[in-house]
Design an enzyme around this catalytic site. Structure first.
Site, mmCIF file in Angstrom:
data_model
loop_
_atom_site.group_PDB
_atom_site.id
_atom_site.type_symbol
_atom_site.label_atom_id
_atom_site.label_comp_id
_atom_site.label_asym_id
_atom_site.label_seq_id
_atom_site.Cartn_x
_atom_site.Cartn_y
_atom_site.Cartn_z
ATOM 1 N N GLU A 82 -5.905 -2.186 -8.146
ATOM 2 C CA GLU A 82 -4.742 -3.749 -7.344
ATOM 3 C C GLU A 82 -5.260 -4.054 -6.599
ATOM 4 O O GLU A 82 -4.506 -4.280 -5.230
ATOM 5 C CB GLU A 82 -3.597 -3.041 -7.589
ATOM 6 C CG GLU A 82 -2.727 -2.019 -8.912
ATOM 7 C CD GLU A 82 -1.455 -2.171 -8.667
ATOM 8 O OE1 GLU A 82 -0.949 -1.884 -6.700
ATOM 9 O OE2 GLU A 82 -0.748 -1.618 -9.106
ATOM 10 N N GLU A 133 -1.501 2.414 -15.061
ATOM 11 C CA GLU A 133 -0.296 2.113 -14.522
ATOM 12 C C GLU A 133 1.080 2.356 -15.703
ATOM 13 O O GLU A 133 0.579 1.045 -15.338
ATOM 14 C CB GLU A 133 0.017 2.638 -13.283
ATOM 15 C CG GLU A 133 -0.959 3.156 -12.253
ATOM 16 C CD GLU A 133 -1.198 3.134 -10.701
ATOM 17 O OE1 GLU A 133 0.131 2.426 -10.503
ATOM 18 O OE2 GLU A 133 -1.947 3.230 -9.774
HETATM 19 C C1 NOJ Z 1 0.699 0.553 -7.610
HETATM 20 C C2 NOJ Z 1 -0.035 1.731 -7.079
HETATM 21 O O1 NOJ Z 1 -1.655 1.798 -8.042
HETATM 22 C C3 NOJ Z 1 0.136 3.329 -6.981
HETATM 23 O O2 NOJ Z 1 -0.185 3.989 -5.724
HETATM 24 C C4 NOJ Z 1 1.400 3.265 -6.555
HETATM 25 O O3 NOJ Z 1 2.123 3.777 -6.056
HETATM 26 C C5 NOJ Z 1 2.303 2.676 -7.949
HETATM 27 N N1 NOJ Z 1 1.805 1.346 -7.906
HETATM 28 C C6 NOJ Z 1 3.621 2.606 -7.653
HETATM 29 O O4 NOJ Z 1 4.598 2.206 -6.359
#
Ligand code: NOJ
Length: 454
Positions: free
Chosen positions: A166, A361
């Site tokens: 990200e 994710e």
């Molecule tokens: C994106 C992130 O990569 C992760 O670290 C985070 O906990 C989750 N989304 C949920 O917000």
């Protein structure tokens, strides 16, 4: 109900990240990271929570791998903490840091679980931040040197790598929130995101030339499909703006070796920023093997007046102050829109020449307050995941090269500025006792994995 089956080689998994679960923030020679600094500063993280102990995974990783085994998890995505390997970010290597990840990787493989490694999930060594962090072009080499150490040490066993998690968050968002770095500097955010892309390309180059280069390497982006809130000309223009800045600014460089012209014009005009020709060559010469997508929600931009159509901040403000009456929202306040996963996958597939994709994710923060016989009854999470799996399946049926899916997260963990208040896990964490327990969604997910479908 109709059953759906995924392709035979589909890779199911669950994901975590170092700072969010490991704890042991200053043990065995680990250096400080920017998240140690942020969480130790007063008033930044909800409830004053820190990742000092988190899920104590550093000491309990064997227990956690045993739980993954019980879950019959084929793959596990985790990140390596740069400051455990290089306490000062560069120079001296900390052998105990390497040993921890050797132990984890061996334990996973001994249990037939595929390690999927993220090299950078936001925990930059503080020493590098003091030297300008991602704003400083020298970080391209600092990161590549760190990546080389990972390839040399773990490349014999790790076959899936992602360079970054990200970039949109740890560059532009961190640089403009005013919270993470105590300043708002959009120029620095853009510059940082370009350096990340260069570091990504140089790391791919290093991987191709490394001794164990028979795996695949990619980058994980957080993307959201954009739907104009109304069909008006101005809302559609606003949707293009949001898509350009939040999606294309990150997709184009790693999949097309270019940047959106509109943003380049803006950067030249506002900040006198220009991308060097040699950097485009670097990006072009080092394509990645797959794209990781983190997807949670969608965007529904709209404007109050025509002069807002190019004003990202105003559009984002509008969106966050307005809920979609027809939709449900998660505890994070994110709209639930599984159809956006289908639309996003088709769009990326169509616009970027059919890349191999993994959902690295997807998951949901829930209240998790309904507990029966010690098991959290998280039917809302099951519904969320089930609907997104179906959307993914439908995209595969349309020819999208989606090869795997990782649920965020294996267990409840430190949710950055929200601390421990948000729970995303398939496993429930009791932070006082460090006891982990399966939620209903974990049993459900095991069933999905066993059947390779729903
Ligand atoms: C994106 C992130 O990569 C992760 O670290 C985070 O906990 C989750 N989304 C949920 O917000």
């Amino acid at each position: 109900m109709k059953q759906i089956r995924f392709p035979a080689d589909f890779l199911w998994g669950a994901a975590t990240a170092s700072y969010q679960i490991e704890g042991a923030w200053d043990e065995d020679g680990k250096g400080e990271s920017i998240w140690d600094t942020i969480s130790h500063s007063k008033g930044k993280v909800a409830n004053g929570d820190t990742g000092d102990v988190a899920c104590d995974h550093y000491h309990r990783y064997k227990e956690d791998v045993a739980l993954m085994k019980q879950l019959e998890l084929p793959a596990y995505r985790f990140s390596i903490a740069w400051p455990r390997i290089f306490p000062e970010g560069r120079g001296r290597i900390n052998k105990q840091g390497l040993d921890f990840y050797h132990g984890l990787i061996d334990e996973l493989l001994a249990n037939s679980i595929e390690p999927v490694v993220t090299m950078y999930h936001w925990d930059l060594p503080s020493a590098l931040q003091k030297d300008g962090g991602w704003e400083n072009r020298r970080i391209i080499d600092w990161f590549t040197d760190y990546a080389q150490v990972l390839f040399d040490n773990f490349g014999d066993r790790v076959k899936y790598w992602t360079t970054f998690n990200e970039p949109a968050v740890f560059t532009l968002r961190f640089y403009t929130s005013g919270v993470h770095f105590d300043r708002k500097d959009r120029r620095a955010g853009f510059l940082a995101s370009h350096h990340v892309n260069c570091a990504h390309a140089k790391t791919i180059q290093a991987y191709r030339q490394s001794k164990f280069n028979n795996g695949s390497i990619g980058m994980t982006l957080n993307l959201g499909h954009v739907y104009p809130k109304t069909n008006s000309e101005h809302d559609r223009a606003a949707a293009r703006t949001v898509d350009t800045v939040l999606n294309r600014w990150y997709l184009d460089p790693v999949l097309k070796a270019s940047y959106p012209e509109e943003v380049l014009d803006y950067l030249a005009r506002e900040y006198d920023l220009k991308i060097a020709a040699a950097d485009y060559t670097l990006l072009k010469d080092n394509p990645m093997d797959f794209l990781g997508i983190n997807m949670y929600s969608c965007f529904r931009p709209f404007v109050n007046s025509p002069d807002e159509v190019n004003n990202v901040e105003a559009i984002m403000r509008n969106m966050s102050s307005c809920r979609n009456e027809n939709a449900q929202y998660t505890e994070k306040g994110w709209e639930i829109c599984p159809e956006a996963l289908y639309d996003l996958l088709l769009r990326v597939d169509g616009d970027y020449n059919h890349p191999v994709i993994y959902i690295t994710e997807n998951g949901m923060a829930c209240k998790d307050t309904d507990v029966r016989d010690g098991v959290v009854q998280d039917d809302d999470r099951i519904r969320y995941l089930s609907d997104h799996f179906k959307a993914a399946h439908a995209a595969i049926a349309q020819g999208v090269k989606l090869k795997g899916y990782f649920v965020w997260s294996l267990l409840d963990n430190f949710e950055w500025l929200d601390g421990y208040a948000m729970r995303f896990g398939l496993l429930r964490m009791n932070y006082k006792t460090q006891v982990r327990s399966f939620k209903k969604s974990a049993f459900w997910y095991r069933d999905v994995i066993q059947k390779n479908g729903i």
